[in-house]
Write an enzyme that holds these catalytic residues in place. Sequence first.
Site, short mmCIF file in Angstrom:
data_model
loop_
_atom_site.label_atom_id
_atom_site.label_comp_id
_atom_site.label_asym_id
_atom_site.label_seq_id
_atom_site.Cartn_x
_atom_site.Cartn_y
_atom_site.Cartn_z
N ARG A 136 -7.31 0.97 28.07
CA ARG A 136 -8.74 0.90 27.74
C ARG A 136 -9.18 -0.53 27.98
O ARG A 136 -8.52 -1.47 27.52
CB ARG A 136 -8.99 1.31 26.28
CG ARG A 136 -10.42 1.04 25.85
CD ARG A 136 -10.76 1.66 24.53
NE ARG A 136 -10.87 3.11 24.65
CZ ARG A 136 -11.34 3.89 23.68
NH1 ARG A 136 -11.73 3.37 22.54
NH2 ARG A 136 -11.40 5.20 23.85
N HIS A 139 -14.45 8.00 30.71
CA HIS A 139 -13.42 8.24 29.69
C HIS A 139 -12.86 9.63 30.00
O HIS A 139 -13.16 10.61 29.32
CB HIS A 139 -14.07 8.17 28.30
CG HIS A 139 -13.11 8.13 27.15
ND1 HIS A 139 -11.74 8.32 27.28
CD2 HIS A 139 -13.33 7.93 25.81
CE1 HIS A 139 -11.18 8.24 26.08
NE2 HIS A 139 -12.13 7.99 25.18
N ARG A 184 -8.84 7.16 17.74
CA ARG A 184 -8.41 8.46 18.23
C ARG A 184 -7.58 8.37 19.52
O ARG A 184 -6.48 8.91 19.62
CB ARG A 184 -9.62 9.37 18.52
CG ARG A 184 -10.18 10.10 17.34
CD ARG A 184 -11.66 10.25 17.52
NE ARG A 184 -12.25 8.92 17.45
CZ ARG A 184 -12.65 8.36 16.31
NH1 ARG A 184 -12.61 9.05 15.21
NH2 ARG A 184 -13.11 7.13 16.28
N THR A 185 -8.14 7.68 20.53
CA THR A 185 -7.51 7.70 21.86
C THR A 185 -6.13 7.04 21.82
O THR A 185 -5.17 7.55 22.39
CB THR A 185 -8.43 6.98 22.88
OG1 THR A 185 -9.75 7.49 22.72
CG2 THR A 185 -7.96 7.20 24.30
N LYS A 190 -5.03 -16.54 25.19
CA LYS A 190 -4.73 -17.89 25.70
C LYS A 190 -5.21 -18.04 27.14
O LYS A 190 -4.91 -19.03 27.80
CB LYS A 190 -3.23 -18.15 25.64
CG LYS A 190 -2.64 -18.04 24.25
CD LYS A 190 -1.12 -18.18 24.32
CE LYS A 190 -0.45 -17.69 23.05
NZ LYS A 190 0.98 -17.46 23.23
N1 CP Z 1 -13.44 9.19 21.18
C1 CP Z 1 -12.88 7.97 21.26
O1 CP Z 1 -12.68 7.43 22.37
O2 CP Z 1 -12.57 7.43 20.06
P1 CP Z 1 -11.81 6.03 19.86
O3 CP Z 1 -12.76 4.95 20.33
O4 CP Z 1 -11.51 5.95 18.39
O5 CP Z 1 -10.58 6.04 20.71
#
Ligand code: CP
Length: 310
Positions: free
Chosen positions: A112, A140, A62-63, A90
């Site tokens: 991320r 998040h 999603r993100t 590496k």
């Molecule tokens: N909600 C969320 O962060 O989903 P993903 O891990 O798929 O990005």
Amino acid sequence: MATVQQLTTKHVLGIKYLSPEDIHLIFETAQTFKEVLNRPVKKVPSLRDITIANLFFENSTRTRISFELAEKRLSADVVNFSASSSSVKKGETLLDTVNNILSMKVDMVVMRHPAPGAHHFLSQHIDANIVNAGDGTHEHPTQALLDAFSMQEAVGDLTGKNIAIFGDILHSRVALSNIFCLQRLGAKVRVCGPPTLIPKHIGQLGVEVSHDVLDSLRWCDVANILRIQLERQDIKYIPSLREYAQYFGINRKLLDQLDKKIVVMHPGPINRGVEITSDVADSEHSIILQQVENGVAVRMAVLYLLAATR
Ligand code: CP
């Protein structure tokens, strides 16, 4: 769009660093972009001169897609990096990796990373705007923003509303960002789950703690249900998924015992039949797919407002 009011920060590292005014500005801007996304031509030229790198050191569906779409809808140039197919394998360090990417004239970084605080570290070493797309079990922020934006759409102003967060609070970055965001918007927050999956001192953040699922469902206007994060559990926190589902999963029988209709949310990915049953996830209570839809507009707003700080 009209003249931009500024955010008080040049990065979005966590909700902890955003003021209520920042959050309201993001929501107002997201509302405008949501209207753009419903037009036949869904693109605006706002970030035409900006290049954004999406750096994903952890899996995401999603993100990652939501940020990429948001960037493309704003006409930014986009490069995508996935650690699993990169020179990180590496032995290249995070800072070397990012500095090499930035030397190719990148303006903003969406990242991320599994290490809590990785974004803070980067913000002390690079000039680009940084957006935290999830740092380990810490924060998040854009998930919390899209969650709160979606809650407002569903139940109106969040001042005084009761929001319950169910599930694996201990390992969840979404829980902490939700708590900070909802409190800044005046909501009352309760966390509910087994004692082993709730941090011992979380009450110090001003949230209620409960281990009673039915009572928490009766208390809340909105139930935000979180995933059991098996990949982050180094020891056994629950006897089995079956037992978790039986005592802490949200199912239709529980919702049918309520004397009001509550809103059900989940940030995804869902473990169907564990923390939530399909007849709840796909029910009239659920706004799970609206959350995903709103994610693009909210992330457009964050990127647009950060670009204005440059
Ligand atoms: N909600 C969320 O962060 O989903 P993903 O891990 O798929 O990005």
